[in-house]
Design a protein around this motif. Structure first.
Motif, PDB file in Angstrom:
ATOM      1  N   VAL A  64       0.841  -1.197   0.000  1.00  0.00           N
ATOM      2  CA  VAL A  64       0.000   0.000   0.000  1.00  0.00           C
ATOM      3  C   VAL A  64       0.876   1.246   0.000  1.00  0.00           C
ATOM      4  O   VAL A  64       0.584   2.220  -0.696  1.00  0.00           O
ATOM      5  CB  VAL A  64      -0.965  -0.020   1.211  1.00  0.00           C
ATOM      6  CG1 VAL A  64      -1.688   1.311   1.344  1.00  0.00           C
ATOM      7  CG2 VAL A  64      -1.961  -1.162   1.075  1.00  0.00           C
ATOM      8  N   GLU A  65       1.970   1.194   0.743  1.00  0.00           N
ATOM      9  CA  GLU A  65       2.887   2.320   0.820  1.00  0.00           C
ATOM     10  C   GLU A  65       3.409   2.727  -0.556  1.00  0.00           C
ATOM     11  O   GLU A  65       3.633   3.900  -0.830  1.00  0.00           O
ATOM     12  CB  GLU A  65       4.059   1.940   1.732  1.00  0.00           C
ATOM     13  CG  GLU A  65       5.170   2.967   1.786  1.00  0.00           C
ATOM     14  CD  GLU A  65       6.367   2.463   2.558  1.00  0.00           C
ATOM     15  OE1 GLU A  65       6.897   3.253   3.357  1.00  0.00           O
ATOM     16  OE2 GLU A  65       6.782   1.303   2.360  1.00  0.00           O
ATOM     17  N   HIS A  66       3.580   1.741  -1.444  1.00  0.00           N
ATOM     18  CA  HIS A  66       4.140   2.030  -2.763  1.00  0.00           C
ATOM     19  C   HIS A  66       3.094   2.417  -3.811  1.00  0.00           C
ATOM     20  O   HIS A  66       3.435   2.656  -4.957  1.00  0.00           O
ATOM     21  CB  HIS A  66       4.977   0.839  -3.246  1.00  0.00           C
ATOM     22  CG  HIS A  66       6.249   0.706  -2.474  1.00  0.00           C
ATOM     23  ND1 HIS A  66       6.364  -0.136  -1.396  1.00  0.00           N
ATOM     24  CD2 HIS A  66       7.436   1.347  -2.580  1.00  0.00           C
ATOM     25  CE1 HIS A  66       7.582  -0.027  -0.894  1.00  0.00           C
ATOM     26  NE2 HIS A  66       8.251   0.870  -1.589  1.00  0.00           N
ATOM     27  N   LEU A  67       1.831   2.479  -3.410  1.00  0.00           N
ATOM     28  CA  LEU A  67       0.810   2.961  -4.346  1.00  0.00           C
ATOM     29  C   LEU A  67       1.040   4.445  -4.599  1.00  0.00           C
ATOM     30  O   LEU A  67       1.513   5.175  -3.734  1.00  0.00           O
ATOM     31  CB  LEU A  67      -0.595   2.742  -3.783  1.00  0.00           C
ATOM     32  CG  LEU A  67      -1.053   1.288  -3.658  1.00  0.00           C
ATOM     33  CD1 LEU A  67      -2.414   1.229  -2.979  1.00  0.00           C
ATOM     34  CD2 LEU A  67      -1.118   0.617  -5.023  1.00  0.00           C
ATOM     35  N   GLY A  91      -8.144  -4.962 -10.318  1.00  0.00           N
ATOM     36  CA  GLY A  91      -7.199  -6.052 -10.079  1.00  0.00           C
ATOM     37  C   GLY A  91      -6.324  -5.764  -8.869  1.00  0.00           C
ATOM     38  O   GLY A  91      -6.081  -6.654  -8.033  1.00  0.00           O
ATOM     39  N   MET A  92      -5.845  -4.531  -8.760  1.00  0.00           N
ATOM     40  CA  MET A  92      -5.024  -4.137  -7.614  1.00  0.00           C
ATOM     41  C   MET A  92      -5.849  -4.195  -6.342  1.00  0.00           C
ATOM     42  O   MET A  92      -5.396  -4.697  -5.310  1.00  0.00           O
ATOM     43  CB  MET A  92      -4.447  -2.733  -7.813  1.00  0.00           C
ATOM     44  CG  MET A  92      -3.668  -2.209  -6.614  1.00  0.00           C
ATOM     45  SD  MET A  92      -2.244  -3.223  -6.133  1.00  0.00           S
ATOM     46  CE  MET A  92      -1.083  -2.738  -7.385  1.00  0.00           C
ATOM     47  N   LEU A  93      -7.076  -3.702  -6.392  1.00  0.00           N
ATOM     48  CA  LEU A  93      -7.941  -3.725  -5.224  1.00  0.00           C
ATOM     49  C   LEU A  93      -8.197  -5.164  -4.772  1.00  0.00           C
ATOM     50  O   LEU A  93      -8.075  -5.484  -3.584  1.00  0.00           O
ATOM     51  CB  LEU A  93      -9.269  -3.021  -5.510  1.00  0.00           C
ATOM     52  CG  LEU A  93     -10.279  -3.015  -4.361  1.00  0.00           C
ATOM     53  CD1 LEU A  93      -9.683  -2.351  -3.129  1.00  0.00           C
ATOM     54  CD2 LEU A  93     -11.564  -2.334  -4.790  1.00  0.00           C
ATOM     55  N   ALA A  94      -8.498  -6.049  -5.710  1.00  0.00           N
ATOM     56  CA  ALA A  94      -8.743  -7.454  -5.373  1.00  0.00           C
ATOM     57  C   ALA A  94      -7.502  -8.079  -4.742  1.00  0.00           C
ATOM     58  O   ALA A  94      -7.600  -8.830  -3.766  1.00  0.00           O
ATOM     59  CB  ALA A  94      -9.162  -8.228  -6.619  1.00  0.00           C
ATOM     60  N   SER A  95      -6.333  -7.750  -5.271  1.00  0.00           N
ATOM     61  CA  SER A  95      -5.086  -8.283  -4.743  1.00  0.00           C
ATOM     62  C   SER A  95      -4.827  -7.776  -3.323  1.00  0.00           C
ATOM     63  O   SER A  95      -4.419  -8.540  -2.443  1.00  0.00           O
ATOM     64  CB  SER A  95      -3.932  -7.883  -5.667  1.00  0.00           C
ATOM     65  OG  SER A  95      -2.705  -8.309  -5.153  1.00  0.00           O
TER      66      SER A  95
END
Length: 118
Positions: A24-27, A37-41
């Motif tokens: 999350v920090e690297h978003l 896809g990112m949210l599901a992951s």
């Protein structure tokens, strides 16, 4: 709205939670949305972090605190009298199983001492 059962505080997989936090920090905070896809992951990683059935067993906070206290006592004892402990050469020369057993016995003693002091 979907409801979920909250895990007990001691059943949180700290390592998996830290991994999720690093992801999350690297978003990119400037991006106004994240893809599905990112949210599901991220959701899947959060479920793993909060599940005591994750790959890395969860350890209760009180247990971790007791272990940390025991290792602190071990280190304090070493710093007070390093000659009471095996040298690095002696450790390397010892059979690993025998050395492991000795360490386990000593750790158990430190754990009892730490719990007695609490």
């Amino acid at each position: 709205m979907q409801t979920t059962t909250q895990p007990a505080a001691g059943n949180i997989n700290i390592e998996a939670l830290l991994k999720l936090a690093h992801r999350v920090e690297h978003l990119n905070p400037a991006a106004e949305t994240i893809g599905p896809g990112m949210l599901a992951s991220l959701v899947e990683d959060a479920k793993k972090a909060l599940s005591f059935t994750a790959n890395i067993p969860a350890v209760a906070h009180d247990t971790m605190r007791a272990f940390a206290d025991a290792f602190t006592l071990w280190e304090e004892n070493y710093r007070t009298d390093p000659t009471a402990f095996m040298t690095a050469e002696e450790c390397r020369a010892a059979a690993t199983a025998e050395h492991g057993e000795r360490c386990a016995i000593y750790f158990t003693a430190m754990l009892r001492q730490a719990r007695g002091a609490a």
